[in-house]
Design a protein around this motif. Structure first.
Motif, mmCIF file in Angstrom:
data_model
loop_
_atom_site.group_PDB
_atom_site.id
_atom_site.type_symbol
_atom_site.label_atom_id
_atom_site.label_comp_id
_atom_site.label_asym_id
_atom_site.label_seq_id
_atom_site.Cartn_x
_atom_site.Cartn_y
_atom_site.Cartn_z
ATOM 1 N N ALA A 42 0.809 -1.052 0.071
ATOM 2 C CA ALA A 42 -0.129 -0.004 0.053
ATOM 3 C C ALA A 42 0.725 1.360 -0.009
ATOM 4 O O ALA A 42 2.036 1.236 0.229
ATOM 5 N N VAL A 43 0.307 2.301 -0.536
ATOM 6 C CA VAL A 43 0.812 3.572 -0.437
ATOM 7 C C VAL A 43 0.031 4.600 -0.154
ATOM 8 O O VAL A 43 -1.253 4.723 -0.588
ATOM 9 N N ASP A 44 0.413 5.464 1.179
ATOM 10 C CA ASP A 44 -0.600 6.497 1.531
ATOM 11 C C ASP A 44 -0.564 7.645 0.811
ATOM 12 O O ASP A 44 0.233 7.616 -0.165
ATOM 13 N N GLU A 45 -1.602 8.640 0.785
ATOM 14 C CA GLU A 45 -1.952 9.553 0.166
ATOM 15 C C GLU A 45 -0.523 10.495 0.101
ATOM 16 O O GLU A 45 0.074 11.028 -1.077
ATOM 17 N N LEU A 46 0.082 10.882 0.905
ATOM 18 C CA LEU A 46 1.372 11.790 1.013
ATOM 19 C C LEU A 46 2.233 11.159 0.349
ATOM 20 O O LEU A 46 3.170 11.657 -0.381
ATOM 21 N N GLU A 47 2.736 9.809 0.679
ATOM 22 C CA GLU A 47 3.737 8.999 -0.153
ATOM 23 C C GLU A 47 3.384 9.083 -1.417
ATOM 24 O O GLU A 47 4.289 9.372 -2.425
ATOM 25 N N ARG A 48 2.081 8.981 -1.890
ATOM 26 C CA ARG A 48 1.916 8.760 -3.438
ATOM 27 C C ARG A 48 1.938 10.088 -3.950
ATOM 28 O O ARG A 48 2.804 10.235 -4.814
ATOM 29 N N ASP A 49 1.801 11.336 -3.450
ATOM 30 C CA ASP A 49 2.035 12.507 -3.825
ATOM 31 C C ASP A 49 3.570 12.935 -3.958
ATOM 32 O O ASP A 49 3.901 13.553 -4.969
ATOM 33 N N ARG A 50 4.146 12.448 -2.965
ATOM 34 C CA ARG A 50 5.793 12.683 -3.138
ATOM 35 C C ARG A 50 6.289 11.961 -4.313
ATOM 36 O O ARG A 50 7.171 12.557 -5.005
ATOM 37 N N LEU A 51 5.759 10.640 -4.500
ATOM 38 C CA LEU A 51 6.399 9.801 -5.635
ATOM 39 C C LEU A 51 6.174 10.431 -6.862
ATOM 40 O O LEU A 51 6.860 10.593 -7.834
ATOM 41 N N TYR A 52 4.494 11.118 -7.063
ATOM 42 C CA TYR A 52 4.550 11.869 -8.451
ATOM 43 C C TYR A 52 5.243 13.078 -8.575
ATOM 44 O O TYR A 52 5.656 13.527 -9.597
ATOM 45 N N ASP A 53 5.473 13.894 -7.335
ATOM 46 C CA ASP A 53 6.434 14.901 -7.658
ATOM 47 C C ASP A 53 7.823 14.284 -7.946
ATOM 48 O O ASP A 53 8.364 15.404 -8.927
ATOM 49 N N ILE A 54 8.249 13.473 -7.173
ATOM 50 C CA ILE A 54 9.597 13.099 -7.898
ATOM 51 C C ILE A 54 9.530 12.582 -9.262
ATOM 52 O O ILE A 54 10.646 12.933 -10.157
ATOM 53 N N ALA A 55 8.627 11.930 -9.636
ATOM 54 C CA ALA A 55 8.527 11.338 -11.260
ATOM 55 C C ALA A 55 8.452 12.549 -12.035
ATOM 56 O O ALA A 55 8.989 12.458 -13.428
ATOM 57 N N ALA A 56 7.619 13.708 -11.599
ATOM 58 C CA ALA A 56 7.405 14.745 -12.561
ATOM 59 C C ALA A 56 8.758 15.318 -12.854
ATOM 60 O O ALA A 56 8.827 16.018 -14.119
ATOM 61 N N GLY A 57 9.745 15.445 -12.236
ATOM 62 C CA GLY A 57 10.963 15.710 -12.367
ATOM 63 C C GLY A 57 12.111 15.109 -12.973
ATOM 64 O O GLY A 57 13.175 15.172 -13.191
ATOM 65 N N CYS A 58 11.466 13.872 -13.388
ATOM 66 C CA CYS A 58 12.707 12.832 -13.713
ATOM 67 C C CYS A 58 12.275 12.325 -15.090
ATOM 68 O O CYS A 58 13.045 11.274 -15.689
ATOM 69 N N GLY A 59 11.775 12.941 -15.862
ATOM 70 C CA GLY A 59 11.756 12.439 -17.167
ATOM 71 C C GLY A 59 11.426 11.335 -17.777
ATOM 72 O O GLY A 59 10.722 10.655 -17.613
ATOM 73 N N GLY A 60 12.683 10.692 -18.446
ATOM 74 C CA GLY A 60 12.454 9.238 -18.983
ATOM 75 C C GLY A 60 12.750 8.304 -18.144
ATOM 76 O O GLY A 60 13.157 7.186 -18.530
ATOM 77 N N THR A 61 12.553 8.503 -16.901
ATOM 78 C CA THR A 61 13.095 7.297 -15.928
ATOM 79 C C THR A 61 12.060 6.204 -15.820
ATOM 80 O O THR A 61 11.000 6.489 -15.667
#
Length: 69
Positions: A42-61
């Motif tokens: 499971a992923v809680d809401e804060l964790e999910r939001d942070r992972l989305y933020d990280i992914a947004a800055g990671c281009g083609g990862t």
């Protein structure tokens, strides 16, 4: 990551701790996401939001994982 840099992390998720090196952030986010997907964790809401933020800055990862047996 050295044991010294890992100590402050303890058992915190990406909503609570991120690696101090910006160069490691995309890899860390991808590895964390892969582990969650692999094991169906499971992923809680804060964790999910942070992972989305990280992914947004990671281009083609890409996140690659094999589902656990």
């Amino acid at each position: 990551m050295t044991s010294r840099s890992n100590r402050p992390k303890a058992d915190q998720d990406p909503a609570e701790w991120l690696p101090p090196s910006a160069d490691a952030l995309c890899r860390y986010g991808a590895d964390w996401t892969a582990a969650k997907l692999r094991w169906g964790l499971a992923v809680d809401e804060l964790e999910r939001d942070r992972l989305y933020d990280i992914a947004a800055g990671c281009g083609g990862t890409e996140v690659e994982f094999t589902p656990a047996p």
